[in-house]
Design a protein around this motif. Structure first.
Motif, PDB file in Angstrom:
ATOM      1  N   VAL A   1      32.015 -16.561 -39.703  1.00 55.24           N
ATOM      2  CA  VAL A   1      31.713 -15.891 -40.970  1.00 55.24           C
ATOM      3  C   VAL A   1      30.416 -16.450 -41.546  1.00 55.24           C
ATOM      4  CG1 VAL A   1      32.471 -15.607 -43.376  1.00 55.24           C
ATOM      5  CG2 VAL A   1      34.086 -15.215 -41.483  1.00 55.24           C
ATOM      6  N   GLU A   2      30.239 -17.759 -41.481  1.00 57.24           N
ATOM      7  CA  GLU A   2      28.991 -18.356 -41.960  1.00 57.24           C
ATOM      8  C   GLU A   2      27.789 -17.835 -41.166  1.00 57.24           C
ATOM      9  OE1 GLU A   2      29.039 -22.602 -42.242  1.00 57.24           O
ATOM     10  OE2 GLU A   2      30.690 -22.619 -43.669  1.00 57.24           O
ATOM     11  N   LEU A   3      27.979 -17.594 -39.886  1.00 55.59           N
ATOM     12  CA  LEU A   3      26.912 -17.031 -39.062  1.00 55.59           C
ATOM     13  C   LEU A   3      26.533 -15.637 -39.562  1.00 55.59           C
ATOM     14  CD1 LEU A   3      25.107 -17.405 -36.569  1.00 55.59           C
ATOM     15  CD2 LEU A   3      26.991 -16.488 -35.189  1.00 55.59           C
ATOM     16  N   VAL A   4      27.513 -14.822 -39.848  1.00 53.41           N
ATOM     17  CA  VAL A   4      27.253 -13.471 -40.378  1.00 53.41           C
ATOM     18  C   VAL A   4      26.611 -13.562 -41.762  1.00 53.41           C
ATOM     19  CG1 VAL A   4      28.322 -11.305 -41.107  1.00 53.41           C
ATOM     20  CG2 VAL A   4      29.065 -12.411 -38.988  1.00 53.41           C
ATOM     21  N   LEU A   5      27.052 -14.498 -42.576  1.00 58.95           N
ATOM     22  CA  LEU A   5      26.452 -14.661 -43.908  1.00 58.95           C
ATOM     23  C   LEU A   5      25.005 -15.147 -43.808  1.00 58.95           C
ATOM     24  CD1 LEU A   5      29.449 -16.186 -45.905  1.00 58.95           C
ATOM     25  CD2 LEU A   5      28.568 -13.839 -46.004  1.00 58.95           C
ATOM     26  N   ALA A   6      24.711 -15.997 -42.830  1.00 59.84           N
ATOM     27  CA  ALA A   6      23.331 -16.448 -42.622  1.00 59.84           C
ATOM     28  C   ALA A   6      22.460 -15.256 -42.222  1.00 59.84           C
ATOM     29  CB  ALA A   6      23.278 -17.538 -41.549  1.00 59.84           C
ATOM     30  N   TRP A   7      22.988 -14.395 -41.374  1.00 60.45           N
ATOM     31  CA  TRP A   7      22.275 -13.177 -40.970  1.00 60.45           C
ATOM     32  C   TRP A   7      22.021 -12.281 -42.187  1.00 60.45           C
ATOM     33  CZ3 TRP A   7      24.735  -8.222 -40.900  1.00 60.45           C
ATOM     34  CH2 TRP A   7      23.954  -7.199 -40.375  1.00 60.45           C
ATOM     35  N   ALA A   8      23.052 -12.070 -42.999  1.00 61.63           N
ATOM     36  CA  ALA A   8      22.910 -11.230 -44.187  1.00 61.63           C
ATOM     37  C   ALA A   8      21.888 -11.822 -45.160  1.00 61.63           C
ATOM     38  CB  ALA A   8      24.266 -11.061 -44.869  1.00 61.63           C
ATOM     39  N   ASP A   9      21.881 -13.138 -45.284  1.00 64.73           N
ATOM     40  CA  ASP A   9      20.925 -13.816 -46.157  1.00 64.73           C
ATOM     41  C   ASP A   9      19.494 -13.590 -45.667  1.00 64.73           C
ATOM     42  OD1 ASP A   9      20.152 -15.755 -48.283  1.00 64.73           O
ATOM     43  OD2 ASP A   9      19.603 -16.988 -46.545  1.00 64.73           O
ATOM     44  N   VAL A  10      19.265 -13.717 -44.364  1.00 63.79           N
ATOM     45  CA  VAL A  10      17.929 -13.488 -43.805  1.00 63.79           C
ATOM     46  C   VAL A  10      17.518 -12.037 -44.025  1.00 63.79           C
ATOM     47  CG1 VAL A  10      16.656 -13.289 -41.617  1.00 63.79           C
ATOM     48  CG2 VAL A  10      17.919 -15.378 -42.149  1.00 63.79           C
ATOM     49  N   LYS A  11      18.436 -11.107 -43.801  1.00 62.68           N
ATOM     50  CA  LYS A  11      18.122  -9.689 -43.992  1.00 62.68           C
ATOM     51  C   LYS A  11      17.725  -9.402 -45.443  1.00 62.68           C
ATOM     52  CE  LYS A  11      18.951  -6.831 -41.141  1.00 62.68           C
ATOM     53  NZ  LYS A  11      18.062  -6.198 -40.161  1.00 62.68           N
ATOM     54  N   GLU A  12      18.329 -10.115 -46.388  1.00 63.59           N
ATOM     55  CA  GLU A  12      18.024  -9.905 -47.804  1.00 63.59           C
ATOM     56  C   GLU A  12      16.747 -10.634 -48.219  1.00 63.59           C
ATOM     57  OE1 GLU A  12      20.015 -11.070 -52.062  1.00 63.59           O
ATOM     58  OE2 GLU A  12      21.358 -10.348 -50.472  1.00 63.59           O
TER      59      GLU A  12
END
Length: 170
Positions: A105-116
């Protein structure tokens, strides 16, 4: 929480070496070591979720994004919550997720953070034979290759050779 570097390690864990795809997370010991280096516990269930998250993110970021990856992320993120916790320095957010899914989940959140934070800057390498991704931090946002030394020079040399072959010799 995982940072940009950990995200890129995960996305780039399936390189092509000598023309053959490899999976750096294919061996359980290697993935457990990565997980433990990033606050995970290792173990079969955590590995399964990490591989699922990585594969889904790679599919979404590929040159031809695969929407079939979205249900995998939906399953991973089911029942995940961020709960505010007030403190002297403001609000901190606690991630509420089963332990075996936390790192994925943290990996997906890191991805979402980079996308934002860096829209349009996470992309696959411009070399169609490469399976790596890059996070373009250049001012002009024009980086095309995971590495100028390898993919960039290789493709430029191929284009030059093709032009040279097309030019009539006098």
């Amino acid at each position: 929480m995982l940072d940009d570097e950990a995200l890129m390690q995960a996305l780039n864990s399936t390189p092509v070496t000598d023309g053959r795809p490899r999976d750096l997370w294919g061996e359980d010991r290697a993935l457990d070591a990565w997980a433990k280096d990033h606050g995970g516990t290792g173990g079969e269930t955590e590995r399964r979720w990490l591989r699922t998250a990585r594969d889904a993110l790679q599919a979404l970021e590929s040159p031809t994004p695969d929407a079939a990856a979205e249900p995998l992320l939906d399953e991973l993120l089911a029942d995940v919550r961020k709960v505010p916790r007030p403190g002297a320095s403001g609000i901190a957010w606690d991630l509420r997720v089963p332990l075996e899914r936390r790192l994925a989940v943290e990996l997906v959140l890191a991805w979402a953070d980079v996308k934002e934070r860096l829209p349009g800057r996470l992309r696959p390498c411009g070399n169609p034979e490469c399976r790596l991704f890059l996070l373009d931090r250049s001012r002009a946002n024009t980086a095309r290759w995971c590495s100028m030394k390898t993919c960039g020079n290789r493709l430029k040399a191929r284009r030059h050779q093709a032009r040279t072959r097309q030019t009539p010799q006098t």
